[in-house]
Design an enzyme around this catalytic site. Structure first.
Site, PDB file in Angstrom:
ATOM      1  CE  LYS A   1      -7.241  -6.705   8.474  1.00  0.00           C
ATOM      2  NZ  LYS A   1      -8.470  -6.125   9.002  1.00  0.00           N
TER       3      LYS A   1
ATOM      4  CG  MET B   1       6.497  -4.385 -14.451  1.00  0.00           C
ATOM      5  SD  MET B   1       6.185  -5.657 -15.666  1.00  0.00           S
ATOM      6  CE  MET B   1       4.966  -4.886 -16.694  1.00  0.00           C
TER       7      MET B   1
ATOM      8  CE1 TYR C   1       9.377   1.831 -21.572  1.00  0.00           C
ATOM      9  CE2 TYR C   1       9.154   1.499 -19.194  1.00  0.00           C
ATOM     10  CZ  TYR C   1       9.402   0.989 -20.461  1.00  0.00           C
ATOM     11  OH  TYR C   1       9.667  -0.325 -20.608  1.00  0.00           O
TER      12      TYR C   1
ATOM     13  NE  ARG D   1     -15.396  -4.789   6.438  1.00  0.00           N
ATOM     14  CZ  ARG D   1     -14.172  -4.596   6.943  1.00  0.00           C
ATOM     15  NH1 ARG D   1     -13.219  -4.059   6.219  1.00  0.00           N
ATOM     16  NH2 ARG D   1     -13.901  -4.950   8.181  1.00  0.00           N
TER      17      ARG D   1
HETATM   18  C1  LIG Z   1      -8.345  -5.226  10.004  1.00  0.00           C
HETATM   19  C2  LIG Z   1      -9.271  -5.300  11.125  1.00  0.00           C
HETATM   20  C3  LIG Z   1      -8.904  -4.835  12.415  1.00  0.00           C
HETATM   21  C4  LIG Z   1      -7.591  -4.151  12.693  1.00  0.00           C
HETATM   22  O1  LIG Z   1      -7.669  -2.784  12.337  1.00  0.00           O
HETATM   23  P1  LIG Z   1      -6.416  -1.811  12.537  1.00  0.00           P
HETATM   24  O2  LIG Z   1      -6.937  -0.475  12.181  1.00  0.00           O
HETATM   25  O3  LIG Z   1      -5.356  -2.285  11.633  1.00  0.00           O
HETATM   26  O4  LIG Z   1      -6.029  -1.929  13.965  1.00  0.00           O
HETATM   27  C5  LIG Z   1      -9.776  -5.061  13.450  1.00  0.00           C
HETATM   28  N1  LIG Z   1     -10.960  -5.672  13.254  1.00  0.00           N
HETATM   29  C6  LIG Z   1     -11.362  -6.077  12.039  1.00  0.00           C
HETATM   30  C7  LIG Z   1     -12.697  -6.728  11.889  1.00  0.00           C
HETATM   31  C8  LIG Z   1     -10.548  -5.903  10.931  1.00  0.00           C
HETATM   32  O5  LIG Z   1     -10.960  -6.301   9.716  1.00  0.00           O
END
Ligand SMILES: *Cc1c(COP(=O)(O)O)cnc(C)c1O
Length: 811
Positions: free
Chosen positions: A484, A758, A709, A582
Site C-alpha cells: 500500500k 520548499m 528565510y 478503524r
Molecule cells: C499496514 C498494515 C499492515 C502492515 O503493518 P506493518 O506494521 O507495516 O507491518 C498489516 N495489516 C494491515 C491491515 C495494515 O493496514
C-alpha cells in the site's frame, strides 16, 4: 573434474542413495529459478528463508539428478533416477566442497574484508593486475561475499587461474572462521573499519577481531594502520597510513585539479602517486590497492601508470526509466557468467512491458570454451528474449545459435553508429557488459535524464529482509506483503515484481487504483484491497482484486453489484475490529454478518483477519493477547456458521516477531520488508531506501550573517554553507530545519542551517571537506531523524514525494 562418487567422499555424508555415481558435477545449484545445465548440477537443499527440501520436486522436474539433503525423513521414492546424499547441514556441505576445491590450487589467493570498500578494492585490483594475468586472474563475482556467496565464488576457480581475489563479508561474530577455512587466503587485505553493519557486534574492537580471523594463516596482512591499535606489533603486517612505522608512510596528501596527489615513504625512498579521484573513501581504497601492488613488487612507475585509469565504480545493477516507455536495466561494469545469470533473472522478473531485450558485451577473464559458449546460448534461449544485441567479436560465434532477433556488432562504436536503425519501444532492456566495452554510453542513449535528488531502492536488501521474516515463520504459514501507499514510498510494480518472483502469497494495496496499476504491470498474484468503495467495484472485478469487507453496508452494496453482473463466489476478506476501532466488524455485529453471508452465494470468504494495535509495545501485551483471543473466538464462530474454511491472519511485522503463536495461516508483512526493525531484538535487516541529493552550491560566510528565510540561521562562527536541492515539497519535513536534521557528506554528519525551503535547504559544512556536486545522504539515520521531530519512520518514508525520482538496484 568431480563426480558424484568423489563428492560423496568430500562432504561428510550420513547416508547416500546413488543412482549413477559416475555422474559429472559442474554446477552447484541452490535455487530452482536459476538452473542451467541441469544434468551436471548438484542441488543443495539449503534453509535460506524457505526450506530447500520443498523445491526438490521442482528441481527434479527441471532435470537436476543429484541432490544434497539434510532431512533424513525426506522420501525420495518418486525420484527414481537421481542421486541423493544426506548431510547434517547442507550449507556446511557446500562449504566443505568449496574448501576442498580451493585446496587443489597452490596459487596466491587474496582475501579481502572490511566494513566498506571490499568490492571496490577487489574490482580495482582486478583492473590493476589484469594486464599481467590475461584470463588467468580470478575474482569473486559482484559482491558474492556471504557464507554461501564465498562457496559459490571459490567453486569457479579453474585450473588455468594463476591468482584469485576473493571477498569476505560478515555481519556478526562467529562468521569469519568458516569463510577463512574456505578461502584459505595467502594474502589478506583489510580495507576499512567503519560503523557499517555494526548491529552484529558489541564494539568496534570485537568487529576488528572477528574480521582479523580471515588473516590467521596469511603470509602478509595489508591494512590501514588508522583502524588497528598496536599496528606495529603485527609481525606479518604491511601497514599504510600516517603512523611512523607504517611500511607505506603517507607524508602528504594534496589536491591538484581533479587529482589527489599522495607523497609517501616506501623502503627508504620517496614515492608519489597521482590518483584521479577526490573523495576520501576512494582515496582510501586506492591506497589499499597501491599498498598491495608495492607488496607484490610492482615498480612505482607501473603502479602510477595503471592507477591513472581508476574510476568510481557503478557496479550496481540499476533499473531506470528509459525513453519511449522503456525500462532500462543498467549493468555495465562487469560481465561473467554468475553476474549475467543474476542480471537475466532480474530481467525476467520485469513484467511491466511485453518484450524483454538484451544488449550483451563480450566476456573478460573467461576461457572461451565450447562449454562456456553453449552455457551462454542456453541461458539466453531460456529467456525468450525479443531482441539480442551482441557486442564484441567473439560473440559472433554464438550469433547463429540464439533464437531471438539477433544483431551483432564488433564493438560499441559500431553499435552506436548503427543505433538509429534499432528501435526500443515499450520494452525492458538489459544492458550487460564488461567495463572495457563502455556500454554505459548505450545506457546514456536509452535512459531518461535523472534529477539531482533520487530515492535509491535496493531490491536485493528487500529480498534479504523478506527471507529474514520468512525464516521466522512456522511451517506452512503464508505471507502477504503490504504494498500500500506505493509500497511505503518504495515503488509500485518494481517492488511487486520482486515479490512475485519470490513467490509471496498475497499482495495488499490500500485502494483499487493501486491494484489496477499492478495488474497493468503484469502482476498476477492475488491482491487484497483494504479500502474498496462503491465507485470502484467495476475495476475491482475487472482486475480480479479482492476487497476487504469491513461493514454490512459495503457487503450489501458489493453483493448487489455482483448480482447485477451475475457473478458468483467472488473472493472477499472479512475484517474484524478487535480493538483498532478503524474499519471492521465489532463482535456484536457478527451474528448479522454471518446471517448475511449465509444468505448469498455471490461472495466467498477467502480470509478473515484483524489488525493488532500495538504488537511492538511490550507494555501493551495484555491488550494484544486479548485482541488475538477475541479474533480467534470470532473467526471460529464464523467458520462454524459458514461451514467452510478460510485463511486466518492477524500479525503485522511486529506481530510476526513478538507473537509467533499468532502467525496462524498467514501474516501480513509491512514495514519490516522495507528494512525498518522496530523490535529491540534486532533482526539484522538491511536498509532498503536511501534518499540522496547533491551539493548545488557552496558559500563562505562570516560570523553574524544569517542563512535562509526569516533569518533563522544565525552563524556564530565563520562558516561554509552548502545548498542542496531538497525541501519540504520533496518530503523533507520543515521541522528538520535549524540543526534539528542531519545529513551526511563524505561520511561526516552535518547539520541543517536555517529554515527548510520548499525545494532546497542549507547545510553547515564548515568542518567537512566537500565540493559542489558531492553526494549527500539525506537520512543517514532514519529512525533517529523521525524521533527528533516526534514522527515515526513510516511517515518519513511515505512522505518522500512522487517528484523524487526512484532508482532501483539489485546488488
Ligand atoms: C499496514 C498494515 C499492515 C502492515 O503493518 P506493518 O506494521 O507495516 O507491518 C498489516 N495489516 C494491515 C491491515 C495494515 O493496514
Amino acid at each position: 573434474m568431480y563426480t558424484i562418487a568423489s563428492i560423496s567422499e568430500i562432504i561428510t555424508c550420513k547416508r547416500a542413495h546413488i543412482f549413477n555415481d559416475a555422474q559429472k558435477i559442474l554446477e552447484l545449484v541452490y535455487d530452482t529459478r536459476k538452473i542451467s545445465m541441469a544434468q551436471e548440477g548438484l542441488f543443495f537443499a539449503l534453509k535460506n528463508g524457505r526450506d530447500g527440501h520443498l523445491f526438490v520436486a521442482d528441481a527434479y522436474q527441471k532435470g537436476i539428478r543429484s541432490f544434497v539433503l539434510a532431512d533424513l525423513n525426506f522420501s525420495v521414492s518418486s525420484f527414481p533416477e537421481a542421486n541423493f546424499m544426506w548431510v547434517e547441514d547442507t550449507l556446511k556441505a557446500i562449504q566443505q566442497l568449496a574448501a576442498y576445491h580451493r585446496r587443489q590450487f597452490t596459487i596466491p589467493v587474496i582475501g579481502i574484508t572490511g566494513s566498506n570498500g571490499k568490492t571496490i578494492v577487489k574490482e580495482w585490483l582486478y583492473q590493476l593486475l589484469e594486464p599481467d594475468y590475461v584470463h588467468q586472474l580470478y575474482k569473486s563475482p559482484k559482491s558474492y561475499n556471504s557464507q554461501l556467496g564465498v562457496a559459490l565464488s571459490l567453486w569457479n576457480i579453474q585450473a588455468d587461474h594463476k591468482f584469485a581475489l576473493i571477498e569476505a563479508g560478515i555481519s556478526r561474530v562467529g562468521e569469519m572462521l568458516s569463510l577463512q577455512q574456505m578461502i584459505q587466503p595467502t594474502i589478506g587485505i583489510l580495507t576499512n573499519l567503519g560503523t557499517a553493519h555494526m548491529e552484529g557486534f558489541a564494539s568496534k574492537t570485537e568487529k576488528l577481531a572477528e574480521k582479523w580471523k580471515l588473516f590467521s594463516e596469511v603470509d602478509r596482512i595489508i591494512f590501514p594502520s588508522a583502524y588497528v591499535p598496536d599496528a606495529g606489533s603485527i609481525t606479518n603486517g604491511f601497514s599504510w597510513g600516517l603512523r611512523s612505522g607504517d611500511q607505506l608512510l603517507i607524508k602528504d596528501k594534496s589536491q591538484d585539479g581533479n587529482w589527489t596527489v599522495i607523497v609517501a615513504d616506501y623502503l627508504d625512498a620517496e614515492v608519489t602517486f597521482a590518483i584521479p579521484l577526490l573523495d576520501n573513501a576512494s582515496i582510501e581504497n586506492a591506497c589499499s590497492c597501491i599498498a598491495v601492488m608495492l607488496y607484490l613488487g610492482y615498480p612505482q612507475v607501473v603502479i602510477q601508470e595503471r592507477v591513472k585509469s581508476l574510476r568510481p565504480l557503478e557496479m550496481r545493477l540499476e533499473l531506470k526509466k528509459g525513453k519511449n516507455n522503456c525500462s532500462i536495466i543498467d549493468d555495465t561494469y562487469s560481465n561473467d557468467l554468475a553476474s549475467l545469470q543474476i542480471a537475466l533473472d532480474f530481467l525476467n522478473q520485469q513484467n511491466q512491458h511485453q518484450h524483454r531485450s538484451l544488449i550483451l558485451s563480450g566476456f573478460i577473464g573467461l576461457e572461451w570454451t565450447e562449454r562456456v559458449k553453449s552455457k551462454i546460448v542456453q541461458l539466453l534461449n531460456d529467456q525468450a528474449l525479443y531482441k539480442v544485441i551482441l557486442v564484441g567479436h567473439h560473440l559472433a560465434e554464438i550469433q547463429e545459435a540464439i533464437q531471438s532477433n539477433v544483431y551483432f556488432y564488433k564493438d560499441t562504436a559500431d553499435l552506436i553508429a548503427d543505433f538509429g536503425n534499432l528501435t526500443f519501444v515499450d520494452e525492458t532492456v538489459l544492458i550487460k557488459g564488461a567495463r572495457r566495452f563502455h556500454l554505459e554510453d548505450i545506457s546514456h542513449l536509452l535512459v531518461e535524464k535523472s534529477h539531482e535528488t533520487v530515492l535509491e531502492i535496493n531490491l536485493k536488501s528487500m529480498e534479504h529482509n523478506l527471507v529474514k521474516y520468512r525464516s521466522l515463520l512456522k511451517k506452512d504459514v503464508k505471507m502477504m506483503a503490504m504494498v500500500k501507499a506505493f509500497s511505503y514510498g518504495a515503488g509500485g510494480f518494481e517492488v511487486a515484481n520482486l515479490l512475485q518472483f519470490n513467490k509471496i502469497d498475497y499482495l495488499t494495496v490500500a485502494f483499487v487504483d493501486e491494484g489496477v496499476e499492478l495488474r497493468a504491470a503484469g502482476i498476477k498474484l492475488p491482491v487484497m484491497v483494504l479500502s474498496p468503495h462503491e465507485g470502484a467495484f467495476a475495476d475491482m472485478v475487472r482486475y480480479r482484486l479482492e476487497p476487504e469487507i469491513y461493514s454490512l453496508r459495503i457487503l450489501q452494496s458489493f453483493v448487489t453489484y455482483l448480482t447485477e453482473q451475475q457473478i458468483d463466489q467472488y473472493p472477499v476478506h472479512i475484517k474484524l475490529d478487535t480493538g483498532m476501532h478503524r474499519l471492521g466488524f465489532m463482535e456484536d455485529e457478527i451474528a448479522e454478518l454471518s446471517e448475511a453471508l449465509q444468505h448469498t452465494s455471490r461472495v466467498k470468504v477467502v480470509s478473515v483477519f484483524s489488525h493488532l494495535v500495538a504488537a511492538g509495545d511490550p507494555l501493551m501485551k495484555e491488550f494484544t493477547v486479548c485482541q488475538i483471543s477475541a479474533y480467534k473466538r470470532i473467526a471460529s464462530v464464523l467458520e462454524k456458521d459458514l461451514g467452510y474454511g478460510f485463511l486466518k491472519h492477524i500479525c503485522n511485522t511486529s506481530g510476526i516477531v513478538h507473537y509467533p503463536d499468532a502467525q496462524l495461516d498467514m501474516v501480513r508483512l509491512g514495514i519490516g520488508l522495507y528494512g525498518i526493525d522496530m523490535t529491540p531484538n534486532r533482526l539484522h535487516l538491511e536498509q532498503v531506501s536511501t534518499l540522496k541529493t547533491t551539493i548545488t552550491q557552496i558559500k563562505s560566510l562570516v560570523k553574524g550573517e544569517t542563512v535562509g528565510y526569516d533569518r533563522k540561521g544565525v552563524l556564530d562562527r565563520d562558516s561554509k554553507i552548502a545548498t542542496v536541492k531538497i525541501g519540504y515539497a520533496d518530503g523533507y519535513d520543515r521541522r528538520l530545519g535549524n540543526a534539528v536534521g542531519q545529513m551526511m557528506i563524505n561520511r561526516k554528519l552535518v547539520n541543517t542551517v536555517g529554515n527548510i525551503c520548499m525545494d532546497m535547504c542549507m547545510l553547515d559544512i564548515t568542518d567537512v571537506e566537500a565540493r559542489e556536486g558531492d553526494e549527500v545522504l539525506v537520512f543517514p539515520n532514519l529512525e533517529q531523524t523521525a524521533k527528533s521531530i516526534g514522527a515515526i519512520p513510516y511517515e518519513l518514508l511515505v512522505g518522500i514525494s512522487a517528484r523524487v525520482k526512484r532508482v532501483y538496484y539489485y546488488e
